[in-house]
Motif scaffolding. Sequence first.
Motif, PDB file in Angstrom:
ATOM      1  N   GLY A 252     -61.847  26.913 -64.144  1.00 42.04           N
ATOM      2  CA  GLY A 252     -61.832  25.535 -64.656  1.00 42.04           C
ATOM      3  C   GLY A 252     -60.995  24.592 -63.854  1.00 42.04           C
ATOM      4  O   GLY A 252     -60.998  23.396 -64.106  1.00 42.04           O
ATOM      5  N   GLN A 273     -60.212  14.886 -66.592  1.00 43.20           N
ATOM      6  CA  GLN A 273     -60.949  15.741 -67.532  1.00 43.20           C
ATOM      7  C   GLN A 273     -60.687  17.228 -67.232  1.00 43.20           C
ATOM      8  O   GLN A 273     -60.489  18.033 -68.145  1.00 43.20           O
ATOM      9  CB  GLN A 273     -62.444  15.448 -67.420  1.00 43.20           C
ATOM     10  N   THR A 277     -59.078  19.980 -69.648  1.00 42.80           N
ATOM     11  CA  THR A 277     -59.794  21.232 -69.972  1.00 42.80           C
ATOM     12  C   THR A 277     -58.911  22.448 -69.721  1.00 42.80           C
ATOM     13  O   THR A 277     -58.837  23.382 -70.529  1.00 42.80           O
ATOM     14  CB  THR A 277     -61.062  21.328 -69.100  1.00 42.80           C
ATOM     15  N   ASP A 280     -56.212  22.663 -72.378  1.00 37.52           N
ATOM     16  CA  ASP A 280     -56.758  23.151 -73.655  1.00 37.52           C
ATOM     17  C   ASP A 280     -57.001  24.654 -73.617  1.00 37.52           C
ATOM     18  O   ASP A 280     -56.713  25.370 -74.577  1.00 37.52           O
ATOM     19  CB  ASP A 280     -58.082  22.428 -73.958  1.00 37.52           C
TER      20      ASP A 280
END
Length: 969
Positions: A252, A273, A277, A280
Motif C-alpha cells: 500500500g 490518500q 490508507t 489505517d
Amino acid sequence: MASTGAKQAPKIVSKTSAGGTGAAGASGGPPIMPLASPLMGKKKKPFLGMPAPLGYVPGLGRGATGFTTRSDIGPARDANDPVDDRHAPPGKRTVGDQMKKNQDDDDEDLNDTNYDEFNGYAGSLFSSGPYEKDDEEADAIYAALDKRMDERRKERRELREKEEIEKYRMERPKIQQQFSDLKRKLAEVSEEEWLSIPEVGDARNKRQRNPRYEKLTPVPDSFFSKHLQSGENHTSVDPLQGLGGLNTPYPGSMTPGLMTPGTGELDMRKIGQARNTLMDMRLSQVSDSVSGQTVVDPKGYLTDLNSMIPTYGGDISDIKKARLLLKSVRETNPHHPPAWIASARLEEVTGKLQVARNLIMKGTEMCPKSEDVWLEAARLQPGDTAKAVVAQAVRHLPQSVRIYIRAAELETDVRAKKRVLRKALENVSKSVRLWKTAVELEEPEDARIMLSRAVECCPTSVELWLALARLETYENARRVLNKARENIPTDRHIWITAAKLEEANGNTQMVEKIIDRAITSLRANGVEINREQWIQDAEECDKASSVATCQAVIRAVIGIGIEEEDRKHTWMEDAESCVAHGALECARAIYAHALQVFPSKKSVWLRAAYFEKNHGTRESLEALLQRAVAHCPKAEVLWLMGAKSKWLAEDVPAARSILALAFQANPNSEEIWLAAVKLESENNEYERARRLLAKARSSAPTARVFMKSVKLEWVLGNIEAAQELCTEALKHYEDFPKLWMMRGQIEEQCENMDKAREAYNQGLKKCPHSVPLWLLLSHLEERVGQLTRARAILEKARLKNPQTAELWLESVRLEYRAGLKNIANTLMAKALQECPNSGILWAEAVFLEARPQRKTKSVDALKKCEHDPHVLLAVAKLFWSERKITKSREWFLRTVKIEPDLGDAWAFFYKFELQHGTEEQQEEVRKRCENAEPRHGELWCAESKHVLNWQKKTGEILAQVASKIKNTF
C-alpha cells in the motif's frame, strides 16, 4: 656549446641571487641588499642585511631542520627498473639488485673507524667464508674460556648487581610499594566510611556531556514537485532497497498512478490518500475495538516482523558468488546432478522456493536417470505435485527402491501405501528394504504370508527369515530356521534364535546341543568365532529373558582365543563388563565357569560371593559360600561372610555352627574369634562373649583381642575390669596406640583429667607417630581451658609428624574456636603450602573464606583435589548454602559414589534430603547408607564409637549424626 652555456647561465644566476652571501660576498664586495617590500613597516629591521652569527642554523628555532632533497637520496626509481648499463651481469640488472648489493657491502664495514686495537673489527672479517669444523672447535674453546672467566667473577658481579638494584629501589620505589601502608590501612575502613566516599564527577566538557541530538525536519511536498519538474537525476540508493529485492516495501505504500513514467508530475492528493490508507492499515492491525484501547498482540507482532526478515542470515555477496559459481557448473556440465541439487538448495535457503522448484524440475529434464535429483524435486514440491513428480520418476527409473519408498511416504492412507509398495515389489522383488516396509504395514497373518514369499525372493536376508520364524508356530518355526540355515550357513543369529525357540518351548536340554553344533558348523564353513560378538549376543539373550541360551553361549565361547595364563584375569573383566551392562545371568555364568576351572582360587570365590551379595538372593549367596568354604577352608573371609549372612537373616544358631566349623578349619584365627564375640555380644549373650574373649586371650593373644576385651567391659559399665584389662594389655602391647587412647578416654569419662593426661603422654612416648593420640591430648587441654598448652602440643605434633593434614586442620580449628580468625587463616595458608593435595584442608579452607570468595576457593580446591570426597562434599554443602538444590544433590551423589565409606557424606546427604527431598529420596539414602556400612568420617566416628551407641545399627547412627548437623555453613 654556446647554446648549452646559455641554458646553464640562468641557473647560476638564480643560485647566486638566492643565497645570503652570493658571489659578490665571496669576492669581498658588499652583500646584495634585498629590496624592501611595500608591505614592510617604515622602520627597517636592524638585522636585515647583516651577516649571520657564528653557529647559526636557519630554521632551528621553529624546528625546521634536517631537510632532505632529491640530490641527497638520488632519483626516484622503482626497484624493478633496469640499470643504465645494458650489459650488466644477471644479478645486477635492476635498481633493486644494485641497492641490495650496496646493502651487503655495508654489512662488512672494514673502515679504520670500525677497528679497535684490542677487539679488532666490530664485525667478523670472515663471515662470508665457509664455517668449517676447526672453526667450530675454536669457537667452542673460546666459549669455554669465556664461561670459566665469567664464573670466577660471577659471585662478585651478582652481589654488586643486587646491591645496585636495592639501592635503585630505595631511591625510586614502585608505586605499589609507596601505597602499601595505605593499602594495609584499608582493612580498618568500615562499611559506612567506604560508602561515604564521594563519587568521581564527570570530567568531560559540556558538549560531550550533553550531546545535541540530530534534528530531522520533514521535507515539504513542494520540494518533491520542484525537483521533479526540474528533472534532476539522483545516483544515491535507498539502503532498504539495496539488498537485491529481498526487502519489499510495505503493502500500500506505492500505489499505481502516483507518478506517471516519463512525466514530471506528482499527484499530491494521491500521496495523501496512500498515506491515510497505510496509517489505517497499521492501526487496524494493532487496534482493539473494545473502548477504543490500542492493544498490541506480541505474538502476532513478532510474527509479522519475522516475515519481513530474509531466511538466510549470511552475506548477500556470498549468495551472489555461490549463485554465479553454480550457474557456471550447470552450464559447463548440464548432466551433473549435484549442480542442480545444490542450486535448488541455495535458492531454498535464501527464501526463493519457486525458483528452487523451477531449477530442480529443469534438473530432472537434464538428468532423468538421477535418483537424487528426482528425490530432491519430490521434497521441494507440495503434496499433489510431489506425487506427480514421483510418478514421473518411476517411469524413468522403474528399479529405484528409494523412489518407491518416497512414493509410499507421500501417501497418507494406509491402503494407498500398501498399493504403492505392492506395485514396487512387482518391479523390484529382490529388495529387502521394500519387503520390510511392506510387512510392517500388514496384519500378523498377512505379514506371515508376505514373509513366506519374501524369503523366497530374498533367501539371503537373515532378518526376513527370523521375522518369519517369530510369526510361525513352534513346528513351522523350526522348519523355517532349518531352511534358513541351509540358505545362510554362515550366520550365527539363526542358530541363537533356534536355541531361544527351544528354550521358550521348554526344551532346555536342546539349547546346549544347538549352540555347540552352531560353533562346529560355523567353523566348518570358514567363519571365525568372534568372542566379543558372541558375548554381546549372550547379553541380548539375557535381556530377552533367555537365561539358558545366554548361559550356553557363554560356556561355549568363554575360553575361545585366550591364553591359559590370561584366563582368570580376562574372565573377571568379562564378568564386570556384563554387570556394568546389566547382564547379570551372563556374569553369573562366567563366574560359574571360572569356579569350575579355578576351584581353589580364593579371589574368584570372593568376587563371586560379592556379586551374589550385591545382585543375587540370600539363598544363592549362602549356597555359593558353602561351596566356597568346602574348596577354600583357610579363607577366613568366606567363613565370616557366611556367618554374617545367617546372622542378618536372624538365624543365630546357623551362624554359630558356621563359626564353629571355621574354628575347626582355622584354630587360632583372630578374625574368627572376634566375629564369634561380636555375634554373641550383638545378641546380648555377654557372658558367652566374655568366655570367648578369655579363651582367645589364652589361646590366641593379640592386641586386638585385648582391645575388644577392654571395649566389652567398658561398654557394659565395668570400668574397673576395663582398667585392669587395659593395664594388663599394655604390659604386653605397649606400642599399640588404641589401648593408650582407651585408657585415657576411660579416665576422662571418670573426670580424672590428670590421669588421662598422664595416659596420653605415656602413650605418646611409646607411639609418637599416632595422630589420634596427639589430637586427644590437645582436646583434653582445650577442654580444661589450657589453650596455650593445646597450641604447643599441636606444634610439637607437627614437628614429630610433618605433612600431616589432620594436625594442621586441628590447629586451624583451635584458633577459629578461640575467635582468632586471622591466625586461623594464616595457619591454613601454611598448611596448604605443606600439604597442597590434602582434601580435608581444602574443604575447611572453602568455609573459612567469606561468602563471596567461597566459590573461587572451591574451584581452586577442585583443581588440586579433583576426586577427593571431602572436597566434593564441601562443594555440595556450598551449593546447599546457596539454595541450588539440584546441583547440591548431584554433588552429594557424586561424593557417596566415589567414597561410600565416608559416613559424614551420608549424614550430610541425609540431612539435605530431610530438608529438601521427598520421603522416597530420604528412604533411598538411608538404604544405600545401610548397604555401604560406612566406618569413617569425623562426625560419624564420634557417634558410632561412643560407648552409649555401641549396639546401634547404621540407620540409627545416620539419623543421630544428621540430627546433630547444624547448617552453619
